[in-house]
Scaffold this motif. Sequence first.
Motif, PDB file in Angstrom:
ATOM      1  N   ASP A 162     -23.116 -38.770  -0.839  1.00  0.00           N
ATOM      2  CA  ASP A 162     -23.180 -40.177  -1.252  1.00  0.00           C
ATOM      3  C   ASP A 162     -22.059 -40.940  -0.538  1.00  0.00           C
ATOM      4  O   ASP A 162     -20.931 -40.992  -0.991  1.00  0.00           O
ATOM      5  CB  ASP A 162     -23.028 -40.288  -2.778  1.00  0.00           C
ATOM      6  N   ARG A 163     -22.411 -41.518   0.590  1.00  0.00           N
ATOM      7  CA  ARG A 163     -21.411 -42.137   1.450  1.00  0.00           C
ATOM      8  C   ARG A 163     -20.746 -43.367   0.853  1.00  0.00           C
ATOM      9  O   ARG A 163     -19.664 -43.771   1.276  1.00  0.00           O
ATOM     10  CB  ARG A 163     -22.041 -42.541   2.798  1.00  0.00           C
ATOM     11  N   ARG A 164     -21.431 -43.985  -0.106  1.00  0.00           N
ATOM     12  CA  ARG A 164     -20.877 -45.230  -0.644  1.00  0.00           C
ATOM     13  C   ARG A 164     -19.982 -44.995  -1.856  1.00  0.00           C
ATOM     14  O   ARG A 164     -19.456 -45.910  -2.444  1.00  0.00           O
ATOM     15  CB  ARG A 164     -22.019 -46.175  -1.039  1.00  0.00           C
ATOM     16  N   SER A 165     -19.864 -43.731  -2.246  1.00  0.00           N
ATOM     17  CA  SER A 165     -19.159 -43.441  -3.497  1.00  0.00           C
ATOM     18  C   SER A 165     -17.929 -42.566  -3.252  1.00  0.00           C
ATOM     19  O   SER A 165     -17.851 -41.871  -2.241  1.00  0.00           O
ATOM     20  CB  SER A 165     -20.137 -42.718  -4.434  1.00  0.00           C
ATOM     21  N   TRP A 166     -16.964 -42.624  -4.172  1.00  0.00           N
ATOM     22  CA  TRP A 166     -15.801 -41.748  -4.069  1.00  0.00           C
ATOM     23  C   TRP A 166     -15.332 -41.350  -5.463  1.00  0.00           C
ATOM     24  O   TRP A 166     -15.680 -41.978  -6.464  1.00  0.00           O
ATOM     25  CB  TRP A 166     -14.669 -42.388  -3.260  1.00  0.00           C
ATOM     26  N   LYS A 167     -14.570 -40.273  -5.475  1.00  0.00           N
ATOM     27  CA  LYS A 167     -13.987 -39.799  -6.727  1.00  0.00           C
ATOM     28  C   LYS A 167     -12.471 -39.870  -6.612  1.00  0.00           C
ATOM     29  O   LYS A 167     -11.941 -39.968  -5.500  1.00  0.00           O
ATOM     30  CB  LYS A 167     -14.367 -38.335  -6.968  1.00  0.00           C
ATOM     31  N   ILE A 168     -11.799 -39.772  -7.733  1.00  0.00           N
ATOM     32  CA  ILE A 168     -10.353 -39.605  -7.638  1.00  0.00           C
ATOM     33  C   ILE A 168      -9.979 -38.251  -8.234  1.00  0.00           C
ATOM     34  O   ILE A 168     -10.639 -37.745  -9.148  1.00  0.00           O
ATOM     35  CB  ILE A 168      -9.557 -40.746  -8.311  1.00  0.00           C
ATOM     36  N   GLN A 169      -8.936 -37.679  -7.691  1.00  0.00           N
ATOM     37  CA  GLN A 169      -8.461 -36.380  -8.194  1.00  0.00           C
ATOM     38  C   GLN A 169      -6.949 -36.302  -8.000  1.00  0.00           C
ATOM     39  O   GLN A 169      -6.362 -37.098  -7.255  1.00  0.00           O
ATOM     40  CB  GLN A 169      -9.167 -35.217  -7.478  1.00  0.00           C
ATOM     41  N   LEU A 170      -6.331 -35.360  -8.698  1.00  0.00           N
ATOM     42  CA  LEU A 170      -4.891 -35.154  -8.539  1.00  0.00           C
ATOM     43  C   LEU A 170      -4.605 -34.583  -7.156  1.00  0.00           C
ATOM     44  O   LEU A 170      -5.369 -33.752  -6.655  1.00  0.00           O
ATOM     45  CB  LEU A 170      -4.368 -34.170  -9.599  1.00  0.00           C
ATOM     46  N   THR A 171      -3.506 -35.010  -6.537  1.00  0.00           N
ATOM     47  CA  THR A 171      -3.032 -34.350  -5.324  1.00  0.00           C
ATOM     48  C   THR A 171      -2.324 -33.064  -5.752  1.00  0.00           C
ATOM     49  O   THR A 171      -2.117 -32.828  -6.957  1.00  0.00           O
ATOM     50  CB  THR A 171      -2.016 -35.237  -4.577  1.00  0.00           C
ATOM     51  N   LYS A 172      -1.945 -32.247  -4.783  1.00  0.00           N
ATOM     52  CA  LYS A 172      -1.222 -31.017  -5.110  1.00  0.00           C
ATOM     53  C   LYS A 172       0.090 -31.376  -5.831  1.00  0.00           C
ATOM     54  O   LYS A 172       0.450 -30.772  -6.848  1.00  0.00           O
ATOM     55  CB  LYS A 172      -0.927 -30.230  -3.820  1.00  0.00           C
ATOM     56  N   ALA A 173       0.783 -32.375  -5.295  1.00  0.00           N
ATOM     57  CA  ALA A 173       2.024 -32.829  -5.929  1.00  0.00           C
ATOM     58  C   ALA A 173       1.746 -33.373  -7.334  1.00  0.00           C
ATOM     59  O   ALA A 173       2.520 -33.147  -8.270  1.00  0.00           O
ATOM     60  CB  ALA A 173       2.684 -33.911  -5.073  1.00  0.00           C
ATOM     61  N   GLY A 174       0.624 -34.056  -7.481  1.00  0.00           N
ATOM     62  CA  GLY A 174       0.235 -34.619  -8.782  1.00  0.00           C
ATOM     63  C   GLY A 174       0.005 -33.530  -9.814  1.00  0.00           C
ATOM     64  O   GLY A 174       0.370 -33.677 -10.987  1.00  0.00           O
ATOM     65  N   LYS A 175      -0.612 -32.410  -9.362  1.00  0.00           N
ATOM     66  CA  LYS A 175      -0.849 -31.288 -10.276  1.00  0.00           C
ATOM     67  C   LYS A 175       0.479 -30.716 -10.773  1.00  0.00           C
ATOM     68  O   LYS A 175       0.648 -30.447 -11.960  1.00  0.00           O
ATOM     69  CB  LYS A 175      -1.634 -30.179  -9.559  1.00  0.00           C
ATOM     70  N   THR A 176       1.405 -30.521  -9.830  1.00  0.00           N
ATOM     71  CA  THR A 176       2.720 -29.972 -10.176  1.00  0.00           C
ATOM     72  C   THR A 176       3.437 -30.910 -11.159  1.00  0.00           C
ATOM     73  O   THR A 176       3.972 -30.470 -12.178  1.00  0.00           O
ATOM     74  CB  THR A 176       3.583 -29.799  -8.912  1.00  0.00           C
ATOM     75  N   TYR A 177       3.419 -32.181 -10.819  1.00  0.00           N
ATOM     76  CA  TYR A 177       4.057 -33.213 -11.639  1.00  0.00           C
ATOM     77  C   TYR A 177       3.428 -33.240 -13.039  1.00  0.00           C
ATOM     78  O   TYR A 177       4.128 -33.233 -14.060  1.00  0.00           O
ATOM     79  CB  TYR A 177       3.892 -34.553 -10.921  1.00  0.00           C
ATOM     80  N   PHE A 178       2.096 -33.223 -13.085  1.00  0.00           N
ATOM     81  CA  PHE A 178       1.435 -33.268 -14.383  1.00  0.00           C
ATOM     82  C   PHE A 178       1.750 -32.030 -15.220  1.00  0.00           C
ATOM     83  O   PHE A 178       1.976 -32.133 -16.429  1.00  0.00           O
ATOM     84  CB  PHE A 178      -0.087 -33.422 -14.263  1.00  0.00           C
ATOM     85  N   ASN A 179       1.761 -30.861 -14.573  1.00  0.00           N
ATOM     86  CA  ASN A 179       2.060 -29.633 -15.319  1.00  0.00           C
ATOM     87  C   ASN A 179       3.449 -29.676 -15.956  1.00  0.00           C
ATOM     88  O   ASN A 179       3.631 -29.196 -17.077  1.00  0.00           O
ATOM     89  CB  ASN A 179       1.932 -28.411 -14.411  1.00  0.00           C
ATOM     90  N   GLN A 180       4.395 -30.265 -15.257  1.00  0.00           N
ATOM     91  CA  GLN A 180       5.742 -30.420 -15.831  1.00  0.00           C
ATOM     92  C   GLN A 180       5.696 -31.319 -17.073  1.00  0.00           C
ATOM     93  O   GLN A 180       6.293 -31.010 -18.106  1.00  0.00           O
ATOM     94  CB  GLN A 180       6.691 -31.034 -14.799  1.00  0.00           C
ATOM     95  N   MET A 181       4.972 -32.422 -16.944  1.00  0.00           N
ATOM     96  CA  MET A 181       4.859 -33.336 -18.089  1.00  0.00           C
ATOM     97  C   MET A 181       4.135 -32.670 -19.255  1.00  0.00           C
ATOM     98  O   MET A 181       4.520 -32.828 -20.417  1.00  0.00           O
ATOM     99  CB  MET A 181       4.099 -34.604 -17.686  1.00  0.00           C
ATOM    100  N   ALA A 182       3.077 -31.920 -18.946  1.00  0.00           N
ATOM    101  CA  ALA A 182       2.293 -31.279 -20.000  1.00  0.00           C
ATOM    102  C   ALA A 182       3.134 -30.263 -20.765  1.00  0.00           C
ATOM    103  O   ALA A 182       3.022 -30.143 -21.990  1.00  0.00           O
ATOM    104  CB  ALA A 182       1.048 -30.617 -19.402  1.00  0.00           C
ATOM    105  N   LYS A 183       4.002 -29.554 -20.034  1.00  0.00           N
ATOM    106  CA  LYS A 183       4.880 -28.582 -20.694  1.00  0.00           C
ATOM    107  C   LYS A 183       5.863 -29.291 -21.627  1.00  0.00           C
ATOM    108  O   LYS A 183       6.103 -28.854 -22.749  1.00  0.00           O
ATOM    109  CB  LYS A 183       5.660 -27.774 -19.646  1.00  0.00           C
TER     110      LYS A 183
END
Lengths: 174, 174
Positions: free
Chosen positions: B105-126
């Motif tokens: 689907d060329r007209r569409s996009w998703k958003i996702q965590l970057t690798k840094a975002g995953k690390t950052y989020f895991n720290q916050m979640a802990k």
Amino acid sequence: MTSTTLTNIDLESRVHAAHPDQLRLWLRLLTCTQLIEKRVRLGLRLEFDTTLPRFDLMAQLEKSPSGLKMVDLSKRLMVSGGNITAITDQLVSEGWVQRVDVEGDRRSWKIQLTKAGKTYFNQMAKAHEIWILESFEGLSKKEIQTLHKLLAQVKHTALQQLIGPDTSTLTEAL
Amino acid sequence: MTSTTLTNIDLESRVHAAHPDQLRLWLRLLTCTQLIEKRVRLGLRLEFDTTLPRFDLMAQLEKSPSGLKMVDLSKRLMVSGGNITAITDQLVSEGWVQRVDVEGDRRSWKIQLTKAGKTYFNQMAKAHEIWILESFEGLSKKEIQTLHKLLAQVKHTALQQLIGPDTSTLTEAL
């Protein structure tokens, strides 16, 4: 209600199997609070065509029959000053609230409920009480007492976590 | 913390002696939820310089490693579309979140965590998990179970009050 709305409401769907019991408990507590608050907002809207901030503001005025200065009202509510002014203006124009002079201070005034405002608020307060009674009608009298007691402990601990031991940093941050 | 702030936090000060136990219970439930939520907001601000809506958005992305379309993200969060777009833009510019193409689907996009975002989020979640554990540390394992069970009943009843018996009216109103 769509399944999407239900998913939003039921925050427990966010819990992983590996999460500790306390996290599950927190999301259940949050879900219960949000469900009941939603019920109250819905009732205020459908039955009284009003909002929770308007209800909360009138509830504060009902507790202070001689009126409140805006600054004191502001302290007792958890909305920002701008909103309080806007809501007060609305309620004044609708006749539920009035501005009155402060004795001995010509430059100052208080706001208080009008007679019609008191009647109107009492009707809302009665309905509010019924919605709350209904929300807890699945519990026996004993279960209500147990829940009340257990939540006293949660409140005590959560308050300690929030204000102590080093209150100076937190005081500024809050 | 000033005494005013404490008065705001402790909603139970609003209860009159004549009020039924359920109303006291409701205000205690609300107080507990607001105290813990305040603790979480404070921790996110002081320790991670972030906000609860940003944390919630990243938590949703963490649960969907392949990414989410904005419309789906929006459904899973309880903030308005405009806010979600603004928060997403912020997180993208800070490198925690990225936009990715949707296959087929060329007209569409998703958003996702970057690798840094995953690390950052895991720290916050802990950290988040620790704040929650601390908030309930006044309760024994058995008391946590009892509270969880009693709140299940509250949740069940409150949900019934909200969606039934005539769901059609409420669906539109919600």
